[in-house]
Design a protein around this motif. Sequence first.
Motif, PDB file in Angstrom:
ATOM      1  N   ASP A   3      20.917 -88.548 -15.601  1.00  0.00           N
ATOM      2  CA  ASP A   3      21.258 -87.336 -14.872  1.00  0.00           C
ATOM      3  C   ASP A   3      20.200 -87.080 -13.787  1.00  0.00           C
ATOM      4  N   PHE A   4      20.468 -86.089 -12.926  1.00  0.00           N
ATOM      5  CA  PHE A   4      19.611 -85.845 -11.766  1.00  0.00           C
ATOM      6  C   PHE A   4      18.176 -85.506 -12.156  1.00  0.00           C
ATOM      7  N   GLN A   5      17.985 -84.677 -13.164  1.00  0.00           N
ATOM      8  CA  GLN A   5      16.619 -84.281 -13.555  1.00  0.00           C
ATOM      9  C   GLN A   5      15.825 -85.477 -14.082  1.00  0.00           C
ATOM     10  N   THR A   6      16.457 -86.325 -14.875  1.00  0.00           N
ATOM     11  CA  THR A   6      15.800 -87.537 -15.375  1.00  0.00           C
ATOM     12  C   THR A   6      15.487 -88.472 -14.216  1.00  0.00           C
ATOM     13  N   PHE A   7      16.435 -88.604 -13.305  1.00  0.00           N
ATOM     14  CA  PHE A   7      16.263 -89.423 -12.105  1.00  0.00           C
ATOM     15  C   PHE A   7      15.026 -88.958 -11.328  1.00  0.00           C
ATOM     16  N   LYS A   8      14.933 -87.665 -11.104  1.00  0.00           N
ATOM     17  CA  LYS A   8      13.816 -87.076 -10.360  1.00  0.00           C
ATOM     18  C   LYS A   8      12.489 -87.324 -11.085  1.00  0.00           C
ATOM     19  N   LYS A   9      12.506 -87.170 -12.402  1.00  0.00           N
ATOM     20  CA  LYS A   9      11.296 -87.395 -13.207  1.00  0.00           C
ATOM     21  C   LYS A   9      10.865 -88.866 -13.142  1.00  0.00           C
ATOM     22  N   GLN A  10      11.823 -89.775 -13.214  1.00  0.00           N
ATOM     23  CA  GLN A  10      11.519 -91.209 -13.143  1.00  0.00           C
ATOM     24  C   GLN A  10      10.903 -91.562 -11.786  1.00  0.00           C
TER      25      GLN A  10
END
Length: 90
Positions: A3-10
């Motif tokens: 998801d977008f939040q995980t993507f951003k964190k990665q």
Amino acid sequence: MMDFQTFKKQISSLKVVYSVRDRVPYKVCSVQGNLLTIQRESTGNYVEIKLNELYNFYSNETICTTKAARKYISGYVYSPAVAVIKELVK
């Protein structure tokens, strides 16, 4: 697919990514709000990539090329965008 939040964190955890063709290093400087700031180590120039555009590219394309990136990414930052996605999906 993340998801977008995980993507951003990665993306935030990345330090350096490399261009596909010439292996030119791009230093990942910061992720703030909807912007990813990258420094092209060959020129010292900073570029910004909109995270929502980068996420749409990641979500909708199966082949990660600069040609495909042009459909999603505004500005002339296709190579660093591809480098980031390729590093994420390793």
